[in-house]
Design a protein around this motif. Structure first.
Motif, mmCIF file in Angstrom:
data_model
loop_
_atom_site.group_PDB
_atom_site.id
_atom_site.type_symbol
_atom_site.label_atom_id
_atom_site.label_comp_id
_atom_site.label_asym_id
_atom_site.label_seq_id
_atom_site.Cartn_x
_atom_site.Cartn_y
_atom_site.Cartn_z
ATOM 1 N N PRO A 103 0.832 -1.211 0.000
ATOM 2 C CA PRO A 103 0.000 0.000 0.000
ATOM 3 C C PRO A 103 0.862 1.254 0.000
ATOM 4 O O PRO A 103 2.012 1.232 0.437
ATOM 5 C CB PRO A 103 -0.804 -0.123 1.295
ATOM 6 C CG PRO A 103 -0.058 -1.074 2.140
ATOM 7 C CD PRO A 103 0.712 -1.970 1.216
ATOM 8 N N ALA A 104 0.277 2.337 -0.468
ATOM 9 C CA ALA A 104 0.986 3.611 -0.504
ATOM 10 C C ALA A 104 1.266 4.096 0.915
ATOM 11 O O ALA A 104 0.534 3.776 1.851
ATOM 12 C CB ALA A 104 0.151 4.645 -1.257
ATOM 13 N N GLN A 105 2.320 4.859 1.056
ATOM 14 C CA GLN A 105 2.687 5.416 2.357
ATOM 15 C C GLN A 105 1.633 6.425 2.810
ATOM 16 O O GLN A 105 1.207 7.277 2.044
ATOM 17 C CB GLN A 105 4.043 6.116 2.258
ATOM 18 C CG GLN A 105 4.526 6.730 3.540
ATOM 19 C CD GLN A 105 4.818 5.689 4.608
ATOM 20 O OE1 GLN A 105 5.439 4.696 4.325
ATOM 21 N NE2 GLN A 105 4.370 5.923 5.811
ATOM 22 N N LEU A 106 1.226 6.303 4.039
ATOM 23 C CA LEU A 106 0.253 7.240 4.600
ATOM 24 C C LEU A 106 0.970 8.522 5.020
ATOM 25 O O LEU A 106 2.023 8.460 5.666
ATOM 26 C CB LEU A 106 -0.460 6.630 5.804
ATOM 27 C CG LEU A 106 -1.276 5.373 5.518
ATOM 28 C CD1 LEU A 106 -1.803 4.797 6.819
ATOM 29 C CD2 LEU A 106 -2.414 5.685 4.582
ATOM 30 N N PRO A 107 0.441 9.693 4.681
ATOM 31 C CA PRO A 107 1.106 10.951 5.033
ATOM 32 C C PRO A 107 1.322 11.104 6.537
ATOM 33 O O PRO A 107 2.317 11.683 6.975
ATOM 34 C CB PRO A 107 0.155 12.028 4.516
ATOM 35 C CG PRO A 107 -0.738 11.356 3.550
ATOM 36 C CD PRO A 107 -0.770 9.905 3.918
ATOM 37 N N GLU A 108 0.414 10.565 7.337
ATOM 38 C CA GLU A 108 0.540 10.688 8.785
ATOM 39 C C GLU A 108 1.807 10.005 9.299
ATOM 40 O O GLU A 108 2.435 10.463 10.257
ATOM 41 C CB GLU A 108 -0.683 10.096 9.493
ATOM 42 C CG GLU A 108 -1.966 10.846 9.239
ATOM 43 C CD GLU A 108 -2.650 10.448 7.921
ATOM 44 O OE1 GLU A 108 -2.213 9.470 7.271
ATOM 45 O OE2 GLU A 108 -3.608 11.130 7.535
ATOM 46 N N TYR A 109 2.204 8.901 8.670
ATOM 47 C CA TYR A 109 3.403 8.198 9.098
ATOM 48 C C TYR A 109 4.652 9.039 8.852
ATOM 49 O O TYR A 109 5.571 9.040 9.648
ATOM 50 C CB TYR A 109 3.527 6.841 8.411
ATOM 51 C CG TYR A 109 2.562 5.813 8.934
ATOM 52 C CD1 TYR A 109 2.278 5.718 10.286
ATOM 53 C CD2 TYR A 109 1.943 4.925 8.076
ATOM 54 C CE1 TYR A 109 1.398 4.768 10.768
ATOM 55 C CE2 TYR A 109 1.061 3.972 8.550
ATOM 56 C CZ TYR A 109 0.793 3.897 9.890
ATOM 57 O OH TYR A 109 -0.076 2.955 10.363
ATOM 58 N N GLU A 110 4.698 9.734 7.740
ATOM 59 C CA GLU A 110 5.852 10.583 7.449
ATOM 60 C C GLU A 110 5.980 11.677 8.500
ATOM 61 O O GLU A 110 7.075 11.980 8.978
ATOM 62 C CB GLU A 110 5.742 11.190 6.050
ATOM 63 C CG GLU A 110 6.940 12.023 5.663
ATOM 64 C CD GLU A 110 8.248 11.244 5.718
ATOM 65 O OE1 GLU A 110 9.272 11.841 6.095
ATOM 66 O OE2 GLU A 110 8.255 10.046 5.394
ATOM 67 N N GLN A 111 4.868 12.262 8.884
ATOM 68 C CA GLN A 111 4.883 13.290 9.919
ATOM 69 C C GLN A 111 5.367 12.695 11.249
ATOM 70 O O GLN A 111 6.181 13.297 11.947
ATOM 71 C CB GLN A 111 3.495 13.906 10.091
ATOM 72 C CG GLN A 111 3.442 15.020 11.110
ATOM 73 C CD GLN A 111 2.038 15.592 11.240
ATOM 74 O OE1 GLN A 111 1.129 15.210 10.511
ATOM 75 N NE2 GLN A 111 1.874 16.512 12.170
#
Length: 120
Positions: A103-111
């Motif tokens: 699955p694509a990376q969730l933006p929340e994880y990058e934060q």
């Protein structure tokens, strides 16, 4: 009891007709540095090829090996599948249309990674 079970399994295995694939072609070449190329093809549609390249390290007996290749086989469903891959310091990285995609990376994880790097 174990001997009877083993004998029964052996008898079943011998009774099943063995279907072996014949090798149509094969090759293997290696140079003095350890770089190599190999491949084979069988009459059942199975095939593989691989190139391995050695990257020397700064000290003797150190370095890494990068392998790139592909393999092809006929599945139980009669469809021919091909997997291309690279295997290097990043691990085994297969690519094929029939393999699942992460699955694509969730933006929340990058934060979260930026705010709490110790957790990752």
């Amino acid at each position: 009891m174990k001997t009877i079970v083993f004998a029964a399994l052996l008898a079943v295995a011998v009774a099943i007709p063995q279907q072996g694939a014949r090798i149509i072609s094969q090759r293997f070449d290696m140079d003095q540095q350890g770089n190599y190329e190999y491949g084979y093809q069988q009459d059942d549609g199975t095939a593989a090829e691989q190139v391995g390249r050695v990257q020397r390290g700064p000290e003797p007996e150190t370095g890494s090996l990068t392998q790139q290749g592909s393999y092809t086989y006929v599945g139980d469903d009669g469809v021919t599948y091909t997997v291309a891959y690279i295997a290097d310091q990043g691990g085994f990285q297969p690519q094929a249309s029939h393999l699942p995609v992460a699955p694509a990376q969730l933006p929340e994880y990058e934060q979260l990674r930026q705010q709490y790097p110790q957790l990752f």
